[in-house]
Design an enzyme around this catalytic site. Structure first.
Site, short mmCIF file in Angstrom:
data_model
loop_
_atom_site.label_atom_id
_atom_site.label_comp_id
_atom_site.label_asym_id
_atom_site.label_seq_id
_atom_site.Cartn_x
_atom_site.Cartn_y
_atom_site.Cartn_z
N ASP A 175 0.85 -1.18 0.00
CA ASP A 175 0.00 0.00 0.00
C ASP A 175 0.90 1.25 0.00
OD1 ASP A 175 -3.07 0.72 0.47
OD2 ASP A 175 -1.92 2.04 1.77
N TYR A 304 -3.09 10.68 2.97
CA TYR A 304 -3.78 10.82 1.69
C TYR A 304 -3.76 12.27 1.23
CZ TYR A 304 -5.53 6.05 1.76
OH TYR A 304 -5.62 4.68 1.73
N HIS A 362 -4.95 -7.67 -0.80
CA HIS A 362 -4.19 -6.46 -0.50
C HIS A 362 -3.36 -6.57 0.78
CE1 HIS A 362 -3.35 -2.21 -1.03
NE2 HIS A 362 -3.72 -1.95 0.22
#
Length: 386
Positions: A175, A304, A362
């Site tokens: 990630d 983010y 993931h």
């Protein structure tokens, strides 16, 4: 550097249970699938288990068996596990998680990586393992300033490895950790032996309107990424634009925090009916508990905001620069990002290992730890032959 133990105050544990007992549940239409979000029937049962069946103290005791430390780097508190191998010539290995994960993603890998002889492997495959928590995540908090994007984290990790006395090391990431790992290969090539990732986004090169005919598999992978951007990336847009506003709800409501994270474990794992098809229920709740107890819903979302131009929902997503060190890529079929090898080779010409697996998603450290361990070992052996 200071030794660290996880010791959540009993008052915080009691407060969590109280809040879980007094949840103000919303009215909900009869639809029970996951298409509109986490089904309430599932979430009620999971929240009840979190309150009455889940044992945080047992988890805390298990995690405290691993040597943990905190230190200050560039004004930020950095929490990390540092587990040395019994093999003195072991390779230093730096493992970096992402969102909505934590250092917990790598805990099941520690034994096989540090002491392969005790886990059916060979002593030559041993690693000294360093697992930091990203700034603003878990016990690497609270953050006191903004600006903690991928390059700054990579610089901090390079400094951390130097403080630990490791002149040469192998970074691995998933990630956001994959971008940190790739950036380490760019910023610290004199010390990073290579870069190994199990998450890679490969947007089409050039103007997507001029791609021409695609083979079936490339079309499928591009379609999966398009579905993610169109249907599964709302969380990303919010965290990349208004992380502070979101944080008030998630920091005040454990069920809100639970739903926000558990949805991603359902969508991004090799699961069918529920996330527990892929990830053990207690492991899932431990990961959520870390976010809850440390109040890091907002500070973790800041990554983010700081990295908005890298995200696939950006109007002009920016690829990381090519890495000058060898790159290894592990591809798991239920990850929302399915990289295309031909496009990856154009963006990253130093790929020396590319493995496609038939299971896992993931979070391979939680879903398929044996496969991830094997891939890291093989990559390290490849580097020795180069």
């Amino acid at each position: 550097m200071r030794p660290f133990r996880i010791e959540i105050p009993q008052a915080d544990v009691d407060d969590l249970r109280r809040r879980l007992a007094e949840v103000r549940w919303p009215h909900e239409a009869a639809a029970e699938g996951w298409e509109r979000g986490v089904p309430q029937s599932y979430l009620r049962e999971l929240a009840d288990y979190w309150r009455t069946g889940y044992d945080w103290r047992a988890v805390e005791e298990r995690l405290n068996r691993y040597p943990q430390f905190v230190t200050e780097i560039d004004g930020a508190t950095v929490h990390f596990l540092h587990v040395r191998s019994p093999e003195p010539d072991a390779t230093p290995l730096l493992l970096t998680h992402g969102w909505p994960g934590s250092f917990l993603e790598y805990v099941d890998l520690i034994g096989p990586l540090t002491d392969p002889s005790a886990h059916g492997g060979e002593a030559a495959d041993a690693f000294h393992v360093v697992i930091p928590s990203l700034p603003g995540f878990g016990f690497s908090s609270p953050l006191t300033e903004t600006g903690w994007g991928i390059p700054r984290i990579a610089q901090a990790w390079a400094e951390l490895m130097g403080l630990l006395g490791y002149d040469r090391y192998l970074p691995q990431g998933t990630d956001f950790g994959s971008w940190v790992t790739i950036t380490l290969g760019v910023l610290d090539p004199g010390h990073a032996l290579g870069a190994h990732v199990n998450f890679l986004i490969t947007p089409p090169p050039g103007d997507p309107r001029n791609l021409g005919p695609l083979d079936a598999e490339t079309g499928r992978r591009l379609g999966r990424l398009a579905h993610f951007v169109a249907d599964e990336s709302g969380y990303m847009k919010i965290q990349a634009t208004r992380p502070r506003t979101l944080s008030y709800a998630l920091t005040d409501s454990p069920v809100g925090q639970l739903a926000w994270i558990v949805e991603k474990f359902k969508e991004w794992t090799d699961s069918s009916k529920s996330p527990e098809d892929a990830v053990d229920r207690d492991r899932l709740l431990t990961n959520v508990s870390l976010y809850w107890f440390t109040r890091t819903a907002g500070s973790s979302a800041q990554l983010y905001y700081e990295s908005a131009q890298l995200l696939p929902v950006s109007d002009t997503p920016r690829q990381p620069p090519p890495v000058p060190v060898p790159l290894g890529v592990a591809v798991f079929p239920h990850d929302p990002s399915q990289p295309v090898r031909a496009w990856a080779d154009q963006a990253f010409p130093n790929i020396v290992q590319w493995t496609e697996y038939d299971r896992g998603g993931h979070f391979p450290g939680l879903e398929q730890p044996d496969l991830l361990v094997d891939d890291i070992r093989r990559f390290a052996r490849t580097l020795q032959r180069l």
